[in-house]
Design an enzyme around this catalytic site. Structure first.
Site, mmCIF file in Angstrom:
data_model
loop_
_atom_site.group_PDB
_atom_site.id
_atom_site.type_symbol
_atom_site.label_atom_id
_atom_site.label_comp_id
_atom_site.label_asym_id
_atom_site.label_seq_id
_atom_site.Cartn_x
_atom_site.Cartn_y
_atom_site.Cartn_z
ATOM 1 N N LYS A 63 4.235 -22.644 24.131
ATOM 2 C CA LYS A 63 3.683 -21.589 23.282
ATOM 3 C C LYS A 63 3.130 -20.516 24.214
ATOM 4 C CE LYS A 63 0.604 -20.806 19.363
ATOM 5 N NZ LYS A 63 0.265 -19.469 19.782
ATOM 6 N N LYS A 107 1.611 -25.836 15.506
ATOM 7 C CA LYS A 107 1.120 -25.365 16.805
ATOM 8 C C LYS A 107 0.103 -26.360 17.352
ATOM 9 C CE LYS A 107 -1.560 -21.919 14.249
ATOM 10 N NZ LYS A 107 -1.916 -20.538 14.037
HETATM 11 P P1 ATP Z 1 -0.959 -16.982 12.872
HETATM 12 O O1 ATP Z 1 -0.923 -18.468 12.907
HETATM 13 O O2 ATP Z 1 -1.755 -16.380 11.785
HETATM 14 O O3 ATP Z 1 0.392 -16.404 13.065
HETATM 15 P P2 ATP Z 1 -1.309 -16.054 15.417
HETATM 16 O O4 ATP Z 1 -0.497 -14.832 15.388
HETATM 17 O O5 ATP Z 1 -2.562 -16.080 16.197
HETATM 18 O O6 ATP Z 1 -1.755 -16.552 14.060
HETATM 19 P P3 ATP Z 1 -0.635 -18.400 16.649
HETATM 20 O O7 ATP Z 1 -1.541 -19.253 15.888
HETATM 21 O O8 ATP Z 1 -1.086 -18.009 18.016
HETATM 22 O O9 ATP Z 1 -0.303 -17.149 15.833
HETATM 23 O O10 ATP Z 1 0.821 -19.087 16.742
HETATM 24 C C1 ATP Z 1 2.024 -18.484 16.475
HETATM 25 C C2 ATP Z 1 2.428 -17.434 17.515
HETATM 26 O O11 ATP Z 1 2.735 -18.026 18.779
HETATM 27 C C3 ATP Z 1 3.721 -16.756 17.148
HETATM 28 O O12 ATP Z 1 3.508 -15.728 16.216
HETATM 29 C C4 ATP Z 1 4.239 -16.240 18.471
HETATM 30 O O13 ATP Z 1 3.730 -14.961 18.723
HETATM 31 C C5 ATP Z 1 3.629 -17.191 19.495
HETATM 32 N N1 ATP Z 1 4.616 -18.036 20.203
HETATM 33 C C6 ATP Z 1 4.619 -18.271 21.538
HETATM 34 N N2 ATP Z 1 5.591 -19.119 21.883
HETATM 35 C C7 ATP Z 1 6.275 -19.440 20.759
HETATM 36 C C8 ATP Z 1 7.388 -20.288 20.478
HETATM 37 N N3 ATP Z 1 7.991 -20.999 21.424
HETATM 38 N N4 ATP Z 1 7.783 -20.368 19.185
HETATM 39 C C9 ATP Z 1 7.178 -19.675 18.203
HETATM 40 N N5 ATP Z 1 6.122 -18.865 18.413
HETATM 41 C C10 ATP Z 1 5.659 -18.749 19.676
#
Ligand code: ATP
Length: 648
Positions: free
Chosen positions: A294, A480
Site C-alpha cells: 500500500k 487495507k
Molecule cells: P478512503 O479509505 O476513504 O479511500 P483514503 O483515501 O485515505 O481513504 P486509504 O485508507 O489510505 O484511502 O486506502 C486506500 C488508498 O490507498 C487508495 O485510494 C490508494 O490511493 C492507496 N493505495 C496504495 N497502494 C494501493 C494498492 N496497491 N491498491 C489499491 N490502493 C492503493
C-alpha cells in the site's frame, strides 16, 4: 410504486410543451422535497417533476438534473459553485437596498443565507414587474458566475448575482442563493436524483402503455431500470453523456451507448479497514486473495485516449495533469506498442533515485514519505521547478484497447496489466504483490512492505465473481492493513475544519486549535468531533492561518451541529485534514454519530494532525457510520477494557 399517469401531479407551476422549464417550477419541486424527510416521497416528487420535464422540455433535462445535484458540469471539468458568504451578503444587500450589517445580523439569527435573501426580497417593494426566470438561463448564468476570474472578479460576480436576484420571485431567491453557496440542503442526495431520473425515463418511454402493465410488472421495470442506470453511471459518471443517451435510447439502450470511456474518470474502488491479520483470513474464507504494497502517495487514475492524449485524474476526479507534467511525460515509456487506449489505476509516490555518494558507495533508490509528495504545488507546475520525483505503481487495469475490463477477475486484469506495461527504472513498476496463504506469510510481507516505506498492505480478492472492479464502492473485497492499526492506533479519520480557537503564548498570531467535524449526508449537517491542537509545526500553523482566515464566516452556519463546542471563529466547510486518534469515546460535548450508539455523540481522544487531504471534499470526509464502526470495533477489540469508554 409509481402512481398511474392519470394521477401525475401537475405541480403548482405549469408550463406548455416546447417551452423552457420555469425556474419557479423547479423551486416549487425543491420546496416540496424540503417539506418531507421520507426518501420514497422525495424520489416520487422528483420523478413526477422529471416526467413533466421529459414530456415538455426534454432539452432542459440535463440542466434540471445539474441544478438538483448542485453542480455545473462533470467533476473532472473543474467548474464549481461555492461562492463565499461575504460576497453573497454584499450581493443580497446591494440587490435589496439593505445594509450589509443588517443582512449579517439576520444571518446570525436565521443561520441560512437563502432564507435571509428570501425575507429581504419579500420586504422589498417591487416597482415593476420582472419577467420570470427560466431554467436554461439560470443555469447559464450560474456557469458564467462560476467561471469569472481575474481582475475585479469579485465585483463582476456581485453584479451578475444582483441581476439574477432582481429577477427572482416567490421562493426562488432561497434556492438560488443556496445553489450559489454550492449547497441546496433540501435533503436531496445525488443517489435519489439518479433513481428519480431512471424512473422518470422508464415511465416516459412507456408512455400510454403504462396503463396496460400491472403494478407488479411496472415495479419490476422501474427497479431494473434504476439498477441499470446506477451501474452505468458508476462506470461513466458524466450526466453530459448519460442523459442524452437516456433520452434517445431509454434505459434499454443505455448499456450499449454508455460504457467506461477513457477521458471520463470513474469513481475509484475503495477499501475497508481491518484491525488484525487474522481478520483477513476470516474474510476471505479460503478463497484466493493477494496482498499488495500500500504505497503512501496519491491515487492516480491514468487515461490514454484513442487520439493519443494522456490524462491523470485524482481520487476525486480532478484533472491532475497540470500537477504532474513529469508523470504525463514519463508514462508513454512504460506502455507496450500494442496499447492504443487504457485506464490504469495506480498510486503516484515520491521517489528518490539511487545515488553514488562521494565515497563511491551507492545509496539504493527508495520510496519517500507522503510529506515529500505534498510539497509539490498543485497548479502551474513547471517541469524545471520539480524537485520531488514521482514513480507510478500500477495496481489495476480497467480498460484496454476499446474494452472495459471491470467485470474480469483481478487475476485476469493483472495479467493484462503485466502483458501491456513494463517496469521502467525510477518511473514505473507494478505494485509489488504476493499471494499469501497464512497469517505468517502476510505478517512477513507486511513487515517487508513497511521497511520499504509503505503504509502497509492492500489485501484483495484475486479470482471469482467477488474480484471484479467495483467503481465508487468501499468493498469488503479490498481490505487495507495499515501498520498503524497493528500498533493499536486504528485507522485515521478525514475531518473538516469548521472552527478555530485563538492561540495563546507563542501562538497568538495564529489559530492555536481547531474544531473538527464529520459530514452526515442524511441530515446534510456537519457534526463536531473534537478540538485539535496537536501535531502542528509552527510553519503548519502559519499556513493553516493563511488558508482558514479567508474562510472565516460571521457565525455558525445553520447546518453546523456543534453541540457544546464554542470556537472563537467559524469557517466555511472546505478544508479536510487527516487525523489520528488514541481512541474514540462517547461525549457530552460533541455530536458526531449521535443517535447511532446512543443519544450522545462520539469524540476523539488525543487527536493528532497528520496531513491536509486536498484530494477529498468536505462531503467526502469520514462519515458518522464509519465513526460508529470504529467505535464499535474498538469496544470489541479492547482486551483490557481500554477505549470505547466515556470521555474524560
Ligand atoms: P478512503 O479509505 O476513504 O479511500 P483514503 O483515501 O485515505 O481513504 P486509504 O485508507 O489510505 O484511502 O486506502 C486506500 C488508498 O490507498 C487508495 O485510494 C490508494 O490511493 C492507496 N493505495 C496504495 N497502494 C494501493 C494498492 N496497491 N491498491 C489499491 N490502493 C492503493
Amino acid at each position: 410504486i409509481f402512481q398511474k399517469p392519470s394521477s401525475v401531479n401537475e405541480g403548482k407551476v405549469a408550463w406548455k410543451e416546447g417551452e423552457p422549464v420555469p425556474y419557479a417550477a423547479l423551486a416549487s419541486a425543491f420546496a416540496d422535497i424540503q417539506a418531507t424527510t421520507k426518501r420514497l416521497e422525495i424520489t416520487e416528487i422528483l420523478t413526477q417533476f422529471l416526467v413533466r420535464v421529459i414530456r415538455r422540455s426534454p432539452d432542459n433535462l440535463l440542466q434540471v438534473v445539474y441544478l438538483c445535484i448542485n453542480r455545473l458540469c462533470p467533476d473532472y471539468e473543474g467548474l464549481e459553485l461555492g461562492i463565499g458568504e461575504s460576497l453573497l451578503v454584499k450581493a443580497i444587500a446591494q440587490s435589496t437596498g439593505r445594509e450589509v450589517a443588517r443582512i449579517k445580523k439576520d444571518l446570525e439569527a436565521q443561520g441560512d443565507l437563502g432564507l435571509v435573501a428570501l425575507n429581504s426580497k419579500k420586504n422589498q417593494p417591487t416597482m415593476f414587474k420582472v419577467s420570470s426566470l427560466k431554467v436554461p438561463s439560470v443555469f447559464k448564468q450560474l456557469k458564467e458566475i462560476a467561471a469569472v476570474s481575474g481582475n475585479k472578479s469579485q465585483d463582476r460576480k456581485i453584479g451578475m448575482i444582483k441581476k439574477l436576484l432582481a429577477s427572482c420571485q416567490g421562493e426562488e431567491p432561497k434556492f438560488l442563493i443556496r445553489s450559489l453557496e454550492g449547497k441546496l440542503r433540501i435533503g436531496l442526495a445525488e443517489r435519489s436524483v439518479l433513481v428519480s431520473l431512471a424512473r422518470a425515463v422508464v415511465i416516459s418511454k412507456l408512455g400510454k402503455f403504462i396503463s396496460k402493465l400491472s403494478q407488479e410488472a411496472l415495479a419490476k421495470k422501474l427497479e431494473e431500470g434504476t439498477e441499470l442506470v446506477k451501474a452505468v453511471y458508476s462506470e461513466l459518471p458524466s450526466y453530459d453523456l448519460v442523459i442524452p443517451a437516456l433520452l434517445r435510447d431509454g434505459v434499454e439502450g443505455l448499456r450499449e451507448a454508455c460504457k467506461l470511456t477513457p477521458g471520463v474518470p470513474l469513481k475509484p474502488m475503495l477499501a475497508k479497514p481491518t484491525k488484525a491479520i487474522s481478520e483477513v483470513l476470516d474474510r476471505f474464507e479460503g478463497k484466493p486473495f493477494t496482498c499488495e504494497y500500500k504505497y503512501d502517495g496519491e491515487r492516480a487514475q491514468v487515461h490514454l485516449l484513442p487520439d493519443g492524449k494522456l490524462a491523470v485524474f485524482s481520487r476525486n476526479s480532478e484533472n491532475m495533469s497540470v500537477k504532474y507534467p513529469d508523470l504525463v511525460e514519463q508514462i508513454p515509456r512504460c506502455i507496450n506498442s500494442t496499447v492504443k487506449s487504457f485506464v490504469l489505476d495506480a498510486e503516484a509516490a515520491a521517489w528518490k533515485a539511487a545515488e553514488t555518494l562521494p565515497d563511491g558507495t551507492v545509496e539504493p533508490a527508495k520510496l519517500l514519505p507522503f510529506q515529500e509528495l505534498s510539497r509539490r504545488k498543485r497548479k502551474d507546475v513547471k517541469a524545471s521547478d520539480i524537485t520531488v520525483k514521482v514513480k507510478l505503481f500500477g495496481f489495476d487495469l480497467l480498460y484496454l484497447n476499446g474494452e472495459p475490463l471491470l467485470s474480469l477477475s483481478l487475476a485476469e486484469r493483472r495479467t493484462l496489466l503485466r502483458e501491456h506495461f513494463h517496469p521502467v527504472e525510477d518511473e514505473f513498476d507494478y505494485a509489488r504483490s504476493e499471494d499469501c496463504n497464512s497469517v505468517e506469510e502476510i505478517s512477513v510481507f507486511l513487515d517487508k512492505s513497511v521497511k520499504e516505506g509503505t503504509e502497509g498492505l492492500m489485501v484483495k480478492m484475486l479470482s471469482g465473481p467477488d474480484s471484479t472492479y467495483e467503481p465508487s464502492r468501499r468493498s469488503m473485497n479490498w481490505l487495507k492493513l495499515k501498520k498503524d492499526y497493528l500498533a493499536g492506533t486504528g485507522d485515521s479519520l478525514d475531518l473538516v475544519v469548521i472552527g478555530g480557537y485563538y492561540g495563546k503564548g507563542k501562538r497568538t498570531n495564529v489559530y492555536g486549535a481547531f474544531l473538527l467535524a464529520c459530514y452526515d449526508a442524511d441530515s446534510e449537517t456537519y457534526q463536531t468531533i473534537c478540538k485539535i491542537g496537536t501535531g502542528f509545526t509552527e510553519v503548519d500553523l502559519e499556513s493553516h492561518y493563511k488558508t482558514l482566515k479567508e474562510l472565516e464566516i460571521s457565525g455558525k452556519k445553520g447546518y453546523y451541529d456543534v453541540g457544546e463546542a464554542k470556537p472563537d471563529v467559524y469557517f466555511e466547510a472546505r478544508v479536510v485534514w487527516e487525523v489520528l486518534t488514541a481512541d474514540l469515546s462517547l461525549s457530552p460535548v460533541y455530536t458526531a454519530a449521535k443517535g447511532l450508539i446512543e443519544a450522545r455523540g462520539i469524540s476523539l481522544r488525543f487527536p493528532r494532525f497528520i496531513r491536509i487531504r486536498d484530494d477529498k471534499t468536505a462531503e467526502e470526509s469520514t462519515s458518522p457510520e464509519q465513526i460508529e464502526a470504529m467505535y464499535r470495533s474498538q469496544v470489541v477489540n479492547s482486551s483490557k477494557g481500554k477505549g470505547g469508554g466515556e470521555e474524560d
